[in-house]
Design an enzyme around this catalytic site. Sequence first.
Site, PDB file in Angstrom:
ATOM      1  N   GLY A  45      12.527   4.973   2.158  1.00 31.48           N
ATOM      2  CA  GLY A  45      11.327   4.482   1.481  1.00 31.48           C
ATOM      3  C   GLY A  45      10.413   5.610   1.050  1.00 31.48           C
ATOM      4  O   GLY A  45       9.866   5.599  -0.055  1.00 31.48           O
ATOM      5  N   CYS A  46      10.258   6.600   1.903  1.00 29.23           N
ATOM      6  CA  CYS A  46       9.359   7.719   1.600  1.00 29.23           C
ATOM      7  C   CYS A  46       9.919   8.604   0.499  1.00 29.23           C
ATOM      8  O   CYS A  46       9.172   9.127  -0.324  1.00 29.23           O
ATOM      9  CB  CYS A  46       9.087   8.531   2.862  1.00 29.23           C
ATOM     10  SG  CYS A  46       8.241   7.562   4.123  1.00 29.23           S
TER      11      CYS A  46
END
Length: 152
Positions: A45-46
């Site tokens: 996600g990051c």
Amino acid sequence: MSLKIGDIVPNFTAKDSHGEVFESQSVLGRKPLVIYFYPKDNTPGCTTEACSFRDQYEDFKDLGAEVIGISSDSVKSHHKFANKHQLPFILLSDQDKKLRHLFGVRDSLFGLLPGRVTYVIDRNGVVILIFDSMNAGKHIPKALETVKELVL
């Protein structure tokens, strides 16, 4: 303390991905800022979020805004992350979580993960948007739309 919409962001310092001391007063109150807190370098996600900010970075720059990513990862981790994904914006290391506390970013998922929160700050240093969502993909369009409203 927790920053709210309408608050002026206080000055702060932190080390960037090159180990240099970043002083917020170099940009705060001078141009619109997008400051985003994210849980961890090199997680799916990051990485998606960072690469989306990278892909739209010129759009932010064209509007006169600066993007700053902050997590509790080390300077070394940020350096590798920025190089691997060719991130053109500032990454700050918040290992002691002082910035997270200053902004009031809470942990999510029952305190297991650091939160994912994006702040848009106008050229006077005033918080105008706080977007709190673990959905990494939603932060970039929301921030860009808000910056556009600021300057257009």
